[in-house]
Design an enzyme around this catalytic site. Structure first.
Site, PDB file in Angstrom:
ATOM      1  N   LYS A 194       0.841  -1.203   0.000  1.00  0.00           N
ATOM      2  CA  LYS A 194       0.000   0.000   0.000  1.00  0.00           C
ATOM      3  C   LYS A 194       0.877   1.253   0.000  1.00  0.00           C
ATOM      4  O   LYS A 194       0.693   2.162  -0.785  1.00  0.00           O
ATOM      5  CB  LYS A 194      -0.915  -0.036   1.224  1.00  0.00           C
ATOM      6  N   GLU A 230      10.483  -4.570   4.696  1.00  0.00           N
ATOM      7  CA  GLU A 230      10.577  -5.965   4.252  1.00  0.00           C
ATOM      8  C   GLU A 230      10.289  -6.062   2.757  1.00  0.00           C
ATOM      9  O   GLU A 230      11.013  -6.711   1.999  1.00  0.00           O
ATOM     10  CB  GLU A 230       9.548  -6.831   4.998  1.00  0.00           C
ATOM     11  N   GLY A 268      -4.842  -2.030   5.081  1.00  0.00           N
ATOM     12  CA  GLY A 268      -4.050  -3.174   4.622  1.00  0.00           C
ATOM     13  C   GLY A 268      -4.753  -4.502   4.869  1.00  0.00           C
ATOM     14  O   GLY A 268      -4.838  -5.356   3.994  1.00  0.00           O
ATOM     15  N   ARG A 269      -5.291  -4.675   6.079  1.00  0.00           N
ATOM     16  CA  ARG A 269      -5.900  -5.974   6.431  1.00  0.00           C
ATOM     17  C   ARG A 269      -7.308  -6.113   5.882  1.00  0.00           C
ATOM     18  O   ARG A 269      -7.969  -7.110   6.132  1.00  0.00           O
ATOM     19  CB  ARG A 269      -5.860  -6.163   7.945  1.00  0.00           C
ATOM     20  N   GLU A 311      -4.639  -6.804  14.798  1.00  0.00           N
ATOM     21  CA  GLU A 311      -4.155  -5.480  14.399  1.00  0.00           C
ATOM     22  C   GLU A 311      -5.311  -4.475  14.486  1.00  0.00           C
ATOM     23  O   GLU A 311      -5.109  -3.310  14.774  1.00  0.00           O
ATOM     24  CB  GLU A 311      -3.546  -5.518  12.985  1.00  0.00           C
ATOM     25  N   HIS A 346      -4.732 -33.521  17.530  1.00  0.00           N
ATOM     26  CA  HIS A 346      -3.633 -34.343  18.035  1.00  0.00           C
ATOM     27  C   HIS A 346      -2.513 -33.472  18.577  1.00  0.00           C
ATOM     28  O   HIS A 346      -1.374 -33.917  18.698  1.00  0.00           O
ATOM     29  CB  HIS A 346      -3.135 -35.271  16.919  1.00  0.00           C
ATOM     30  N   LYS A 383       9.435  -0.666  14.149  1.00  0.00           N
ATOM     31  CA  LYS A 383      10.022  -0.352  12.834  1.00  0.00           C
ATOM     32  C   LYS A 383      11.141   0.673  12.999  1.00  0.00           C
ATOM     33  O   LYS A 383      12.220   0.535  12.429  1.00  0.00           O
ATOM     34  CB  LYS A 383       8.959   0.274  11.920  1.00  0.00           C
TER      35      LYS A 383
HETATM   36  O1  F6P Z   1       2.072  -4.140   9.931  1.00  0.00           O
HETATM   37  C1  F6P Z   1       1.705  -2.858   9.605  1.00  0.00           C
HETATM   38  C2  F6P Z   1       1.197  -2.726   8.221  1.00  0.00           C
HETATM   39  O2  F6P Z   1       1.016  -1.386   7.945  1.00  0.00           O
HETATM   40  C3  F6P Z   1      -0.085  -3.511   7.957  1.00  0.00           C
HETATM   41  O3  F6P Z   1      -1.209  -2.883   8.407  1.00  0.00           O
HETATM   42  C4  F6P Z   1      -0.010  -3.676   6.496  1.00  0.00           C
HETATM   43  O4  F6P Z   1      -0.910  -4.632   6.055  1.00  0.00           O
HETATM   44  C5  F6P Z   1       1.439  -4.047   6.332  1.00  0.00           C
HETATM   45  O5  F6P Z   1       2.122  -3.254   7.266  1.00  0.00           O
HETATM   46  C6  F6P Z   1       2.010  -3.858   4.958  1.00  0.00           C
HETATM   47  O6  F6P Z   1       1.988  -2.516   4.565  1.00  0.00           O
HETATM   48  P1  F6P Z   1       2.198  -2.093   3.071  1.00  0.00           P
HETATM   49  O7  F6P Z   1       1.129  -2.713   2.261  1.00  0.00           O
HETATM   50  O8  F6P Z   1       2.144  -0.607   3.057  1.00  0.00           O
HETATM   51  O9  F6P Z   1       3.548  -2.604   2.633  1.00  0.00           O
END
Ligand code: F6P
Length: 539
Positions: free
Chosen positions: A207, A213, A267-268, A353, A384, A504
C-alpha cells in the site's frame, strides 16, 4: 458516551447476568429446551451459524443486543458504509465495502461514489490477467509467465496467500503462485529456488511502497531478474500494486504497470482490492468476481438484517461476551478444511491489528479488555496437538469450527471422517463426560478424574455447502464485520495500527548501529544483544 463502559448500566447488567451462569450446564439447557439448536442458529449468504453450544440464553442475547444498540452500532455501521472518516486517528474512511460493490451499484458515500473507480481497476486487473493466461503478455525472452511471486507483507500478503490456498480447486491449471513476505533472506532464496527468471512475474504489493521488508525483497527480486535477463526485463517481469505512484515510478516501473487502490482501504481489509491481483491471476477474473459477490452479499446482510439475526453481529458479541465477562482472552479458529490452512493466520492480523488497542477514539484508556487473541490450526491436525488443553485444561477457550458439507478433493469418502470429527469435537466440548458415565462404563475409580471431561466449553459451528469463491468472500466479510462490531462496543479505532511503528523505527536505528554508521544510545540489554550478535556474526 460520557459514562465509562464498565460503569454503564447495561455492562453491569451483563456482569450480574454472568454471575447467574455459575453452575448452569449446556446439558441442562439442551435438556430443558428441545428447540435450542433452532433458536440459536442463523443463516445468511450460504453460511449456517450454529451458536447453540454457547453459554448463553435469551437473556444473554437480549443484554448483548442492548449493549450493541446502546453503543450505537447501527449508526456507526451506517457511518462506515457512508464513507465517513471512521478511522479517526488517520482521518480516513474505511470503505472496503466499496471494493466489492457490483458495477453500477451506488454507494451512498460522503462525496464521490467510488464504485466506478473500483471497477476501472478491476477491469485493468482482468485485462492483465487474461493477457498473462492467454500468453499475450510474455517475459523478456518471449516465454509465457507461469510463475508469479507476490512480494508483500501483512495485509499485502496474508489475504493473497490465504486465498491461493483456499481456492485451490479453482486455480488456473498453468499458474503457480509463491509468496515472499519475511525480510529473512532465507524466504527469498527458498521461494525462488527452482524458478526460472524467464517465466517468473513479480508482483510488488505494498500500500505504502515504503515497507522495509517488501522494499528489501523487491530490490532482491529486481537483482534476481536483471542479473539473469538484463535491465530491460524489469518492464516485463514486474508489476506493482500500491497507492503510492511516485514510489512505484522511482522503483523503475511504469504507472501503466501499476494497479492502484486508495487510502480508504486498510491493509488488512485489502485482499479484495488490487492487492488480490495474485488471486485473480490464480483463479481468473470470473472466480474473483464470484468472491467479490460473496463479500458484497455479507455486506448487505450486515447492513440490513436485524441485529438478532445478523451473523457478524452475533459472532462479534459472542467473542466479546467471553473476552469481557468470562475472562477468556483467546479464541481458537479451527477450519476443518485443508484449503483454509492459512485462515487462522489471516484472522490473526484482521482481529489483532484491528482491535489490539488500549485507548478509545478520544485517547482515553479503555476500562475493559479489548482484542481477543486469535490462534488456530486446521482440524483434524489440531486435535492431536492442542485440543487436550481446550478439553481438559483450566482455561476457557471459545472455538469457531468452520466446515463444508461437500468435499473439494477426489477422495470424497474421507470427507465423512473429517466432518464427523468437527461435529464430534463441538459435541465433546459442550457436553463432556461425567464421572457417573465413566463409572457406568466400568472405569476404575482412580482413573475417573483423568478421564472426565467437564464440558461447557463453548463453540460456534459455521457450516457452508462448499468452499467456493463466493463462500470465501462471505466468510472473510463475516469476520471483518464481527471485528468492527467488537471495536464499536469498545469505542476504539479498529482501522489504525500505530502499534507497529515503534518496532520499525528501532529496527532502523539498530541496523544503522550494527553496520557501524550510528551510535544510538540503548539500554544495557539491547547493547549486549547487539554486541553478541556482532561478535558471533563476524565480518
Ligand atoms: O504491519 C503494519 C502494516 O502497515 C499492515 O497494516 C499492512 O498490512 C502491512 O504493514 C504492509 O503494509 P504495506 O502494504 O504498506 O507494505
Amino acid at each position: 458516551m460520557s459514562v465509562s463502559l464498565n460503569t454503564w448500566s447495561v455492562w453491569q447488567d451483563l456482569q450480574q447476568h454472568r454471575q447467574s451462569w455459575d453452575g448452569v450446564t449446556l446439558r441442562q439447557l439442551f435438556r430443558e429446551d428441545p428447540q435450542r439448536a433452532q433458536r440459536f442458529s442463523a443463516e445468511a449468504c450460504g453460511l449456517y451459524l450454529d451458536y447453540s453450544k454457547h453459554l448463553i440464553d435469551s437473556e444473554t442475547v437480549r443484554l448483548l443486543m442492548a449493549l450493541a444498540r446502546g453503543r450505537h452500532l447501527e449508526d456507526r455501521r451506517a457511518a462506515m458504509f457512508a464513507g465517513e472518516p471512521v478511522n479517526r486517528t488517520e482521518g480516513r474512511a474505511a470503505l472496503h465495502a466499496a471494493l466489492r460493490a457490483p458495477k453500477g451499484y451506488v454507494m451512498p458515500t460522503v462525496g464521490m461514489n467510488v464504485v466506478p473507480e473500483v471497477h476501472q481497476v478491476l477491469e485493468h486487473m482482468a485485462a492483465f490477467t487474461r493477457s498473462i493466461h492467454e500468453g499475450r503478455w510474455r517475459g523478456a525472452t518471449g516465454r509465457p509467465l507461469r510463475k508469479v511471486v507476490n512480494v508483500g507483507i501483512g495485509g499485502s500478503y496474508l489475504g493473497p496467500e490465504m486465498a491461493w490456498k483456499a481456492l485451490r480447486a479453482y486455480r488456473h491449471p498453468d499458474m503457480d503462485l509463491r509468496f515472499v513476505a519475511n525480510v529473512d533472506g532465507a524466504t527469498f532464496v527458498d521461494v525462488t529456488a527452482g524458478l526460472d527468471p524467464a517465466e517468473t512475474l513479480f508482483i510488488i504489493s505494498s500500500k505504502t511502497f515504503t515497507t522495509l521488508e517488501t522494499m528489501t525483497n523487491a530490490h532482491q527480486a529486481r537483482h534476481w531478474i536483471t542479473s539473469a535477463l538484463g535491465e530491460a526485463a524489469v518492464a516485463k517481469h514486474f508489476v506493482a500494486v500500491s497507492t503510492n505512484t511516485d514510489a512505484v515510478k522511482a522503483f523503475g516501473m511504469d504507472a501503466e504497470h501499476m494497479f492502484g487502490f486508495w487510502d480508504w482501504v486498510g491493509g488488512r481489509y485489502s485482499m479484495d482490492s488490487a492487492i488480490g491481483l495474485s488471486t485473480m491471476l490464480a483463479v481468473g477474473p470470473e472466480h474473483f468476481t464470484e468472491m467479490l459477490a460473496g463479500f458484497h452479499a455479507m455486506d448487505i446482510h450486515f447492513q440490513t438484517a436485524p441485529l438478532e439475526r445478523n451473523l457478524p453481529v452475533l459472532l462479534g458479541l459472542l467473542a466479546l461476551w467471553y473476552n469481557n465477562f468470562w475472562a477468556a482472552h483467546t479464541q481458537a479458529i479451527l477450519p476443518y478444511a485443508h484449503d483454509l490452512a492459512r485462515f487462522p493466520a489471516y484472522l490473526q492480523q484482521l482481529q489483532m491489528e484491528s482491535n489490539g488497542k488500549r485507548v478509545d477514539e478520544d485517547g482515553h484508556p479503555v476500562p475493559v479488555d479489548t482484542g481477543t487473541i486469535i490462534w488456530g490450526e486446521p482440524g483434524t491436525d489440531g486435535q492431536h496437538s492442542f485440543y487436550q488443553l481446550i478439553h481438559q485444561g483450566t482455561r476457557l477457550i471459545p472455538c469457531d469450527f468452520i466446515g463444508f458439507c461437500r468435499p473439494l478433493s477426489a477422495l470424497a469418502e474421507q470427507h465423512d471422517l473429517l466432518m464427523a470429527n468437527l461435529i464430534a469435537q463441538a459435541e465433546a466440548l459442550a457436553f463432556g463426560k461425567t464421572a457417573e458415565e465413566l463409572r457406568a462404563e466400568g472405569v476404575a475409580e482412580a482413573q475417573v478424574p483423568f478421564r472426565m471431561f467437564p464440558g461447557n466449553r463453548p463453540s460456534s459451528v459455521v457450516l457452508a455447502d462448499a468452499l467456493t469463491p463466493h463462500t470465501l468472500g462471505a466468510l472473510v466479510a463475516l469476520y471483518e464485520h464481527s471485528v468492527f462490531t467488537q471495536g464499536v462496543i469498545w469505542g476504539i479505532d479498529s482501522f489504525d495500527q500505530w502499534g507497529v511503528e515503534l518496532g520499525k523505527i528501532l529496527a532502523q536505528r539498530i541496523v544503522a548501529d550494527i553496520r557501524g554508521a550510528a551510535g544510538h544510545p540503548h539500554d544495557a540489554s539491547t547493547q549486549a544483544l547487539m554486541a553478541r550478535y556482532l561478535l558471533i556474526r563476524g565480518d
